[in-house]
Motif scaffolding. Structure first.
Motif, PDB file in Angstrom:
ATOM      1  N   PHE A  71       0.827  -1.206   0.000  1.00 20.66           N
ATOM      2  CA  PHE A  71       0.000   0.000   0.000  1.00 20.66           C
ATOM      3  C   PHE A  71       0.864   1.260   0.000  1.00 20.66           C
ATOM      4  O   PHE A  71       0.558   2.239  -0.697  1.00 20.66           O
ATOM      5  CB  PHE A  71      -0.930  -0.018   1.219  1.00 20.66           C
ATOM      6  N   ARG A  72       1.959   1.244   0.757  1.00 18.52           N
ATOM      7  CA  ARG A  72       2.861   2.408   0.788  1.00 18.52           C
ATOM      8  C   ARG A  72       3.458   2.662  -0.592  1.00 18.52           C
ATOM      9  O   ARG A  72       3.538   3.807  -1.045  1.00 18.52           O
ATOM     10  CB  ARG A  72       3.980   2.178   1.808  1.00 18.52           C
ATOM     11  N   ASN A  73       3.867   1.597  -1.270  1.00 14.46           N
ATOM     12  CA  ASN A  73       4.442   1.750  -2.608  1.00 14.46           C
ATOM     13  C   ASN A  73       3.418   2.285  -3.602  1.00 14.46           C
ATOM     14  O   ASN A  73       3.743   3.131  -4.454  1.00 14.46           O
ATOM     15  CB  ASN A  73       4.997   0.409  -3.094  1.00 14.46           C
ATOM     16  N   LEU A  74       2.181   1.807  -3.511  1.00 16.57           N
ATOM     17  CA  LEU A  74       1.126   2.294  -4.411  1.00 16.57           C
ATOM     18  C   LEU A  74       0.821   3.763  -4.150  1.00 16.57           C
ATOM     19  O   LEU A  74       0.603   4.540  -5.085  1.00 16.57           O
ATOM     20  CB  LEU A  74      -0.140   1.459  -4.227  1.00 16.57           C
ATOM     21  N   LYS A  75       0.821   4.134  -2.887  1.00 20.70           N
ATOM     22  CA  LYS A  75       0.554   5.530  -2.523  1.00 20.70           C
ATOM     23  C   LYS A  75       1.667   6.439  -3.034  1.00 20.70           C
ATOM     24  O   LYS A  75       1.420   7.501  -3.627  1.00 20.70           O
ATOM     25  CB  LYS A  75       0.414   5.647  -1.012  1.00 20.70           C
ATOM     26  N   ASN A  76       2.936   6.034  -2.844  1.00 19.07           N
ATOM     27  CA  ASN A  76       4.060   6.838  -3.335  1.00 19.07           C
ATOM     28  C   ASN A  76       4.054   6.926  -4.858  1.00 19.07           C
ATOM     29  O   ASN A  76       4.401   7.969  -5.436  1.00 19.07           O
ATOM     30  CB  ASN A  76       5.380   6.228  -2.853  1.00 19.07           C
TER      31      ASN A  76
ATOM     32  N   THR B  17       3.887  10.412  -7.014  1.00 20.13           N
ATOM     33  CA  THR B  17       4.883  10.731  -8.050  1.00 20.13           C
ATOM     34  C   THR B  17       4.218  10.995  -9.401  1.00 20.13           C
ATOM     35  O   THR B  17       4.585  11.943 -10.115  1.00 20.13           O
ATOM     36  CB  THR B  17       5.894   9.579  -8.183  1.00 20.13           C
ATOM     37  N   ASP B  18       3.236  10.167  -9.750  1.00 21.05           N
ATOM     38  CA  ASP B  18       2.544  10.329 -11.032  1.00 21.05           C
ATOM     39  C   ASP B  18       1.825  11.673 -11.115  1.00 21.05           C
ATOM     40  O   ASP B  18       1.882  12.362 -12.145  1.00 21.05           O
ATOM     41  CB  ASP B  18       1.540   9.188 -11.240  1.00 21.05           C
TER      42      ASP B  18
ATOM     43  N   ILE C 106       1.066  17.096 -13.225  1.00 20.07           N
ATOM     44  CA  ILE C 106       0.607  18.480 -13.020  1.00 20.07           C
ATOM     45  C   ILE C 106       1.753  19.476 -13.104  1.00 20.07           C
ATOM     46  O   ILE C 106       1.593  20.584 -13.633  1.00 20.07           O
ATOM     47  CB  ILE C 106      -0.133  18.600 -11.668  1.00 20.07           C
ATOM     48  N   ASN C 107       2.923  19.118 -12.591  1.00 19.92           N
ATOM     49  CA  ASN C 107       4.094  19.999 -12.677  1.00 19.92           C
ATOM     50  C   ASN C 107       3.770  21.391 -12.138  1.00 19.92           C
ATOM     51  O   ASN C 107       3.712  22.377 -12.883  1.00 19.92           O
ATOM     52  CB  ASN C 107       4.611  20.077 -14.113  1.00 19.92           C
ATOM     53  N   ILE C 108       3.579  21.484 -10.842  1.00 18.90           N
ATOM     54  CA  ILE C 108       3.189  22.737 -10.207  1.00 18.90           C
ATOM     55  C   ILE C 108       4.259  23.816 -10.380  1.00 18.90           C
ATOM     56  O   ILE C 108       3.958  25.015 -10.417  1.00 18.90           O
ATOM     57  CB  ILE C 108       2.902  22.506  -8.701  1.00 18.90           C
TER      58      ILE C 108
END
Length: 428
Positions: free
Chosen positions: A394-399, A403-404, A409-411
């Motif tokens: 779950f942690r890997n999916l959240k990270n 990242t995606d 969006i590239n704020i």
């Protein structure tokens, strides 16, 4: 008014001086000549009477010429000062125009970027991989944690409620079949929310309570034992459901705020486009995202805004110079649009807040899901190693989701663009 006053003052002083000179020389010509009297006699007589010596004609003329030169120098200084003020005023108008031009050209790109990023964030309020992971944890048929909730309910009914005699007697067999029927009910299968396990547990408990009324073999003590074991699963699913509901509520609120921001952006864009004499889009019944995308694609482009100002400069060119004062005076909307750019910057900052709130929601969701998995471990529903593996997954999916979204969006692109807009400089 000060410039005209300085000009008139210099001219009047010069005219007055020439009149004084004219009067002086006229009076001088009428004075009787004294050449027949010796000069030393005149001087001696004046000294005897105590009278001061009279200046000679050469000294007086020299003094007058010096005064005239001072007036000439003063008039020249006034003229230079006037020219300096006029030139300074022209430079000021040029500075104002260049500020308006650069701000609105950069703002045209800000409108486009902000709209694009709002649409992108709205579309990423959920992620496929996270959805699949959570759905599998909450699926009564799933064995992601090493058990199937549906199977465990049937096992508890057979072992606790029927005391291991599920195959003994038709009545017991019907209780098991009815339990399975409740679990497999199309009603629960069609649930779009993430609450099937809780609904199933509640329905099974109600069913057993109703059966116990006419079945003396099912006592209240037996039902309490069954409910105690069932609650070990219910507590886990309740915690998971609470995490899901709060995350869903937060996402919906975030999306509503993005919709409101996009509406405000549309209004501000229409005000600016109108001042630049662009053909405004007809929104009609189309979604606002579609309307704005079409407008940016066909009409409101950075290149067209540059072309607008180029044509404006040609229109107000006189000889080899542009009359910036007249340009600004006859196009007051440009100054008004420039002075309203702070609202656009505030909208970009509002988007930044919503962008950061989304990641805060993810962080909170991650913590709550991990807590629910810890409950499953503490209640003995799943092996510790299996729980830790699920937490890592779950942690890997959240990270990965973070990242995606950050890459998409590239704020920083929005930051760099808004920094080019000098919105704090207002023009009046």
């Amino acid at each position: 008014m000060n410039i005209l006053y300085m000009k008139n003052y210099g001219r009047c002083f010069t005219i007055l001086l020439f009149l004084m000179l004219h009067c002086f020389f006229t009076a001088w010509a009428q004075v009787p000549r004294t050449d027949t009297v010796p000069a030393d006699t005149i001087v001696n007589n004046m000294e005897m009477r105590g009278a001061p010596a009279i200046q000679t004609r050469d000294t007086t003329i020299k003094h007058i010429l010096e005064e005239l030169q001072k007036v000439t120098d003063s008039d020249k200084q006034n003229s230079n000062a006037i020219q300096g003020l006029l030139q300074g005023k022209e430079i000021d108008n040029l500075t104002k125009y260049e500020l308006v031009r650069n701000n609105l050209i950069n703002a045209s790109e800000t409108y486009y970027l902000l709209n694009k990023k709002i649409i992108d964030l709205k579309s990423r309020t959920t992620t496929n991989n996270l959805d699949v992971f959570i759905t599998s944890l909450n699926n009564p048929e799933s064995k992601e944690l090493g058990f199937s909730f549906s199977d465990r309910i049937v096992e508890l009914v057979e072992k606790v409620v029927l005391k291991g005699k599920a195959d003994k007697g038709e009545r017991n067999g019907k209780i098991v079949e009815s339990t399975k029927s409740i679990i497999n009910s199309p009603i629960f299968q069609s649930f779009t929310s993430l609450t099937p396990p809780l609904a199933i547990a509640n329905s099974v408990m109600n069913f057993l309570h109703s059966v116990s009324v006419n079945n003396k073999q099912i006592s209240q003590k037996t039902l309490q034992e069954f409910e105690k074991e069932l609650n070990k699963y219910v507590v886990y699913y309740t915690a998971l459901n609470d995490a899901n509901q709060k995350f869903e509520f937060g996402l919906n609120f975030n999306k509503d705020q993005l919709n409101l921001l996009q509406d405000n952006l549309y209004d501000h864009l229409m005000f600016t486009a109108s001042a630049l004499k662009f053909q405004l889009p007809q929104r009609g019944n189309k979604p606002i995202a579609e309307t704005m995308n079409t407008f940016f694609l066909d009409e409101f482009k950075k290149e067209k805004v540059v072309d607008f100002f180029d044509k404006l400069e040609v229109k107000y060119t006189k000889g080899k110079r542009i009359d910036y004062e007249l340009l600004l005076r006859e196009n007051p909307n440009l100054k008004e649009v420039n002075n309203q750019l702070e609202d656009l910057i505030l909208q970009t900052k509002r988007f930044e807040n919503l962008y950061n709130e989304y990641f805060s929601l993810l962080d909170s969701y991650y913590t709550k899901v991990n807590n629910s998995l810890k409950i499953a471990q503490d209640n003995g529903l799943a092996d510790k190693n299996l729980i830790e593996n699920k937490q890592t997954e779950f942690r890997n999916l959240k990270n990965e989701a973070v990242t995606d979204i950050q890459a998409s969006i590239n704020i920083k692109e929005l930051y760099n663009n808004t920094d080019k807009i000098k919105y704090r400089y207002r023009i009046f």
